[in-house]
Design a protein around this motif. Sequence first.
Motif, PDB file in Angstrom:
ATOM      1  N   ILE A 325       0.832  -1.208   0.000  1.00 18.47           N
ATOM      2  CA  ILE A 325       0.000   0.000   0.000  1.00 18.47           C
ATOM      3  C   ILE A 325       0.864   1.253   0.000  1.00 18.47           C
ATOM      4  O   ILE A 325       0.582   2.235  -0.716  1.00 18.47           O
ATOM      5  CB  ILE A 325      -0.957  -0.033   1.203  1.00 18.47           C
ATOM      6  CG1 ILE A 325      -1.942  -1.201   1.056  1.00 18.47           C
ATOM      7  CG2 ILE A 325      -1.709   1.281   1.326  1.00 18.47           C
ATOM      8  CD1 ILE A 325      -2.830  -1.411   2.257  1.00 18.47           C
ATOM      9  N   MET A 329       1.016   4.157  -2.817  1.00 21.59           N
ATOM     10  CA  MET A 329       0.786   5.555  -2.439  1.00 21.59           C
ATOM     11  C   MET A 329       1.964   6.434  -2.859  1.00 21.59           C
ATOM     12  O   MET A 329       1.771   7.544  -3.386  1.00 21.59           O
ATOM     13  CB  MET A 329       0.584   5.636  -0.925  1.00 21.59           C
ATOM     14  CG  MET A 329       0.001   6.930  -0.450  1.00 21.59           C
ATOM     15  SD  MET A 329      -1.700   7.131  -1.035  1.00 21.59           S
ATOM     16  CE  MET A 329      -2.038   8.802  -0.450  1.00 21.59           C
ATOM     17  N   GLN A 330       3.170   5.950  -2.636  1.00 24.34           N
ATOM     18  CA  GLN A 330       4.334   6.736  -3.045  1.00 24.34           C
ATOM     19  C   GLN A 330       4.435   6.830  -4.563  1.00 24.34           C
ATOM     20  O   GLN A 330       4.894   7.853  -5.093  1.00 24.34           O
ATOM     21  CB  GLN A 330       5.594   6.102  -2.462  1.00 24.34           C
ATOM     22  CG  GLN A 330       5.712   6.241  -0.954  1.00 24.34           C
ATOM     23  CD  GLN A 330       6.993   5.648  -0.416  1.00 24.34           C
ATOM     24  OE1 GLN A 330       7.772   5.047  -1.148  1.00 24.34           O
ATOM     25  NE2 GLN A 330       7.213   5.802   0.882  1.00 24.34           N
ATOM     26  N   CYS A 333       2.118   9.608  -5.552  1.00 25.34           N
ATOM     27  CA  CYS A 333       2.745  10.906  -5.264  1.00 25.34           C
ATOM     28  C   CYS A 333       3.832  11.229  -6.283  1.00 25.34           C
ATOM     29  O   CYS A 333       3.980  12.382  -6.721  1.00 25.34           O
ATOM     30  CB  CYS A 333       3.325  10.895  -3.855  1.00 25.34           C
ATOM     31  SG  CYS A 333       2.098  10.757  -2.540  1.00 25.34           S
ATOM     32  N   CYS A 431      -6.626   9.960   4.747  1.00 22.08           N
ATOM     33  CA  CYS A 431      -6.221   8.906   3.809  1.00 22.08           C
ATOM     34  C   CYS A 431      -4.706   8.745   3.790  1.00 22.08           C
ATOM     35  O   CYS A 431      -4.190   7.609   3.786  1.00 22.08           O
ATOM     36  CB  CYS A 431      -6.741   9.227   2.414  1.00 22.08           C
ATOM     37  SG  CYS A 431      -8.539   9.153   2.253  1.00 22.08           S
ATOM     38  N   ILE A 432      -3.990   9.860   3.788  1.00 16.39           N
ATOM     39  CA  ILE A 432      -2.523   9.784   3.745  1.00 16.39           C
ATOM     40  C   ILE A 432      -1.973   9.136   5.015  1.00 16.39           C
ATOM     41  O   ILE A 432      -1.131   8.234   4.969  1.00 16.39           O
ATOM     42  CB  ILE A 432      -1.926  11.183   3.533  1.00 16.39           C
ATOM     43  CG1 ILE A 432      -2.293  11.696   2.132  1.00 16.39           C
ATOM     44  CG2 ILE A 432      -0.413  11.159   3.705  1.00 16.39           C
ATOM     45  CD1 ILE A 432      -1.833  13.116   1.867  1.00 16.39           C
ATOM     46  N   THR A 435      -2.951   5.294   5.170  1.00 19.20           N
ATOM     47  CA  THR A 435      -2.133   4.435   4.313  1.00 19.20           C
ATOM     48  C   THR A 435      -0.675   4.421   4.747  1.00 19.20           C
ATOM     49  O   THR A 435       0.015   3.404   4.608  1.00 19.20           O
ATOM     50  CB  THR A 435      -2.222   4.913   2.859  1.00 19.20           C
ATOM     51  OG1 THR A 435      -1.889   6.312   2.795  1.00 19.20           O
ATOM     52  CG2 THR A 435      -3.613   4.715   2.313  1.00 19.20           C
ATOM     53  N   TRP A 436      -0.187   5.532   5.297  1.00 17.67           N
ATOM     54  CA  TRP A 436       1.204   5.597   5.729  1.00 17.67           C
ATOM     55  C   TRP A 436       1.440   4.759   6.981  1.00 17.67           C
ATOM     56  O   TRP A 436       2.516   4.171   7.152  1.00 17.67           O
ATOM     57  CB  TRP A 436       1.592   7.049   5.984  1.00 17.67           C
ATOM     58  CG  TRP A 436       3.065   7.269   6.032  1.00 17.67           C
ATOM     59  CD1 TRP A 436       3.884   7.190   7.121  1.00 17.67           C
ATOM     60  CD2 TRP A 436       3.912   7.580   4.922  1.00 17.67           C
ATOM     61  NE1 TRP A 436       5.176   7.439   6.768  1.00 17.67           N
ATOM     62  CE2 TRP A 436       5.233   7.680   5.421  1.00 17.67           C
ATOM     63  CE3 TRP A 436       3.689   7.777   3.569  1.00 17.67           C
ATOM     64  CZ2 TRP A 436       6.314   7.983   4.595  1.00 17.67           C
ATOM     65  CZ3 TRP A 436       4.759   8.087   2.765  1.00 17.67           C
ATOM     66  CH2 TRP A 436       6.047   8.183   3.267  1.00 17.67           C
TER      67      TRP A 436
END
Length: 553
Positions: A325, A329-330, A333, A431-432, A435-436
């Motif tokens: 995940i 995500m990264q 970005c 969300c950030i 997920t982080w």
Amino acid sequence: MFATDASFSSFWFCPSSKDKSTVERKMIPLTSLGTTLESSSFVLLIGGIEVGLSHFPFFACLSSEFHLVSSVLGFSYSLLWFAVTVLQISQCPHGQFVGRYESLIFHWPSLLCLAFLLGHFLHIFVKALRVRLQWEPQAEEKPVLLETHQAKHVKQLLRKVRAQEGKKSWFQTRVYEWDPCFQFPSRMIGTVVLAFICLYLFIVIEFCVFVYVRDKLDVFEGSLENYNTYVNHTGILTPFILQLQELLSVSKGVWVVTILPASLTCVSYLFHILACYRKHMKRLWAGDKHFLPLKFRDPSPSESVVAIARYSGWQIAYILWGYLIIHVMQSLCGMMIMYGLVLPITHHRALEMLQGLGLGILTISIVVGLMILQVWIAASFFLQPKLGTADKQKPLALNNRKAFHNFNYFLFFYNVLLGLGTCLSRLLISCILGTWLIARIDRTIMQSGYERADMGFSAWVGMLYVDHYHTNPVLVSFCHILITSHKERKMQKTSQYWCLGQSAGPHISARSRTRWLLLQTLINNPRLIILRKSKSVPSSRDFTQILLTCTDC
């Protein structure tokens, strides 16, 4: 059925050349990954069987012949598999994925496990052989109640803290501080090591899947390029094809670049979990449960026992899902950065990009500035002055109420528009952060009141409580003192000449000794004086006042 399915069988193939023609590439069977997984599975199987049997109560009570035979079989198997693995590495073709040392990269977990098992079996064999030849007596299994680090922890609690011992360096306060009075359980160390090995294998498998998908996309891009050549770059779909090719190229590059930061994030989580475990255990030992939500401060005993059984497997699973995940995500970005900053510069549209970036920064600056201005106006005109000169803030008491009502009315419509943006920012930040921190099982990502829905955090808390109830140094030391004193009194009663071992000096009563130890404990720990049960006797109050005066000196 599977033999005729070319698409299914072609997944375990990889390109051996990097020519421009992607359709005519030769395919070589990918045996490194399968051999790695197979050897690692067999190694972990035989090692788990040996270690489990050696610690099982029934087999632990057997004679040294069992350990001798099992160590010989385990050593022979590990040595044979080690030779087979080295032979496969020497005969495996190189350069399929990562170059010359690809086989070593794929097989190093197996080699490491095999080397450890070789040393483990050799140690068991030598120890069992010495016992068999009667060169050393067979050690009896005796339960050890109080361990060394627990005794050191209790001694540290009873010792008065000095002023120079409270100073810590920057590394100790910000990164990590080594504590010789704390020892991690083998379950936590084993979980972290297994999570690291599983994460490495997961990254390797993900890279293999990426190479397979990349080759398929290269074939697709080749067909698109042939179409553009066929229509002489004048077709209706030509702009769309160019944008699609750019998107595929950017996404492949961003995916490869973000492998390193995603893996480093998960590895840092593994070490951070150990630090959080020690911090939480020390807080529970001190009786501090404020870091836990209210619903987790009195857990069910059955749920806690199940939680400690679930923890190791769930921690590994959370790390693997968290890596995937976080990687996605990264990558998203990275795509935003590429399309927002890099590609406009490469397409000679840097001025338009700077105009849009300046407009966005100006809008955010105006919004933040107005929010700060509201706070300044409220502090300057709508609050009463400070009550004392030593107060840091003004009291929460309204002043100029009519002006405040006008201020509130005229800013109502602006605050509605501002609320639309802050609501979206709240969702984005949630969300950030979610997920982080998805791989962090030591803290919940749910809102207050909904922590029970986070089953991973429930497993973490249950595991903490089980370890706290069974390894609390103060409780274990107290039980150890009771057991040893009971054994000593029992031996004195059974022995006829126990009085001969007593010293001929003056006899000290147990009550006087207890009072002296109480006095020493209260002097070293002044906070306990206030918590003592007070008596109505005037001498007791005077004694407490004298102790408080002495500790302040």
